[in-house]
Each structure stands twice: as C-alpha cells, then as structure tokens.
Design an enzyme around this catalytic site. Structure first.
Site, PDB file in Angstrom:
ATOM      1  CG  HIS A 114      31.033  43.388  54.670  1.00  0.00           C
ATOM      2  ND1 HIS A 114      31.142  43.499  56.448  1.00  0.00           N
ATOM      3  CD2 HIS A 114      31.488  42.832  54.126  1.00  0.00           C
ATOM      4  CE1 HIS A 114      32.417  43.298  56.691  1.00  0.00           C
ATOM      5  NE2 HIS A 114      32.936  42.630  55.659  1.00  0.00           N
ATOM      6  CB  CYS A 115      33.637  47.141  51.107  1.00  0.00           C
ATOM      7  SG  CYS A 115      35.558  47.194  50.478  1.00  0.00           S
TER       8      CYS A 115
END
Ligand SMILES: [Zn+2]
Ligand SMILES: [Zn+2]
Length: 243
Positions: A114-115
């Site tokens: 998850h960025c």
C-alpha cells in the site's frame, strides 16, 4: 470509481502533486523566463511539460484504479483454489498473492504494497500505472538535473549564473529521481521474482517478461507507455489459462 478515504494517504498524494508541479513550474520559469534560452529552452520546456503531464496522469490513474480488490459477497475470491486460506477480515478465500489491506479495507489480488504517495494499494490491476508514474517521475527529475548541471543544454552560456530557486529545484529533482528510480527498480525486481502470475512456470528473463506483459497488457505495443490506455488482459478467472 475507486477511491480510498485515508487522510494520511490523501495528504501524501497531494504533497506528491505539489512537489511535481512546483518542480515543473520552477524549471519552466528558468527555461522560459527573462533569461530565456531560445529554441533550446523552448524545446526543453515542452519536454519537461510532457514528462510532468505523463507523470501526473499516471499518478491519477494509479490512485483512482481498483488495484484488484476481491469482490465482496462472492463467497470465495476469484482465482482461489480449494484449501486457500480465508481472510479473517472479509471472509473471502484468498488466491495466492492476495492479501488484506487494512487501509483499503479489502483483499487485493497480487498486491505489492500500500503506497501512501499514491493513496492506494499497488496490485494486479493498477501496477501498470504505478510503473509509469515512477518511470516518468524519474525521467522528469533526471531531465531537470541535467539542465541544472549543464547550462549550455538549456541554451545558456556556460558559466552563466545559477537560476533563482536553483537550490530548491535541485533538491526536489534529486529527491524525485532517487525516490522514483528506487521504486521503479523495486517494482521490476518484484516482476522478476513474482511466482503468482502467468510467468510462474517460467524462469529468469522469460518469467520477468511474461509478468511485465501481464502487468502492462498484451500484446506489447506503444500503449504500454500511455497512462491513458488501460492494460488489456483476459477477464479474471480466465487470467492464467492463456499463455
Ligand atoms: Zn480481506
Ligand atoms: Zn491498500
């Protein structure tokens, strides 16, 4: 439309846009400002505008594309096989490579991470846009660094004084180049070692190429470079049958 309501992610995504836009504006004012660099300056201005536009478009598509969430209420996740573990949060059977993301609140197929900078997971269905975002950001930053390092490139006499705001531009470009090229390299490493995609029965470069083609869309074409073109893939379920 897919959108993750995460205040931290939204702030990070906004900061990314701000950095890219401020770097682009600083470069443009130097190239096209009072000490204009003639035809070379205009050409570099057009190139930096194109690269910044492509990077921002790819960022937007990464953020607003469903990264590959398993459909809720489907009983078992698409592509799951008997014996696959069940997610304790959403109750879906998870195919290999899928994981639950607590920020998105969903199980995501072939998720990488998850960025927060794109306020989304990077997974099977938006990997292309994330790759393009890191590629165009790295190229835009490299272009700015080259122009800062070589005044002659932008049509200015060698030894001409450094532009106003050069230090800020240098820092933004350095940060952007290091960050984006490391992320791009990590993504390419992931594609080389991914054992959950179409390249899982293959080895070495062939596996990497098949995984890359899977992410970017088949067959290989110029559309790979466009953040506007969605990758063409077989429909979920039939995904790994075709070689
Ligand atoms: Zn889940
Ligand atoms: Zn997520």
């Amino acid at each position: 439309m897919w959108f993750v309501w995460d205040p931290v992610g939204l702030a990070c995504a906004a900061a990314t846009w701000l950095l890219l836009l401020s770097g682009w504006a600083a470069l443009l004012s130097e190239l096209l400002g009072p000490a204009r660099g003639g035809a070379e300056g205009a050409a570099h201005g057009a190139l930096s505008t194109a690269l910044a536009g492509l990077a921002l478009a790819a960022h937007g598509r990464t953020m607003l594309t469903d990264p590959g969430a398993l459909p809720l209420g489907a009983g078992s996740g698409l592509g799951a096989e008997p014996g696959d573990p069940r997610c304790s949060a959403c109750g879906l059977a998870r195919p290999a490579g899928a994981h639950h993301c607590s920020v998105c609140g969903r199980c995501i197929r072939r998720v990488d991470h998850h960025c927060p900078w794109v306020n989304n997971c990077v997974g099977e269905d938006n990997r292309k846009f994330f790759l393009l975002f890191t590629l165009y950001t790295a190229l835009a930053a490299l272009h700015a660094l080259l122009l800062l390092g070589a005044p002659a490139l932008r049509g200015h006499a060698p030894g001409s004084p450094a532009p106003r705001g050069a230090l800020l531009l240098l820092l933004v470009a350095l940060y952007g180049f290091l960050f984006a090229s490391v992320m791009l390299a990590l993504q390419l490493c992931t594609l080389c070692t991914d054992r959950t995609g179409r390249g899982r029965g293959e080895r070495g470069w062939r596996a990497a190429w098949m995984n890359l083609a899977d992410a970017m869309g088949r067959p290989p074409s110029l559309a790979w470079l466009s953040p506007c073109a969605s990758p063409r893939r077989p429909r979920a379920g039939a995904r790994y049958a075709e070689v």
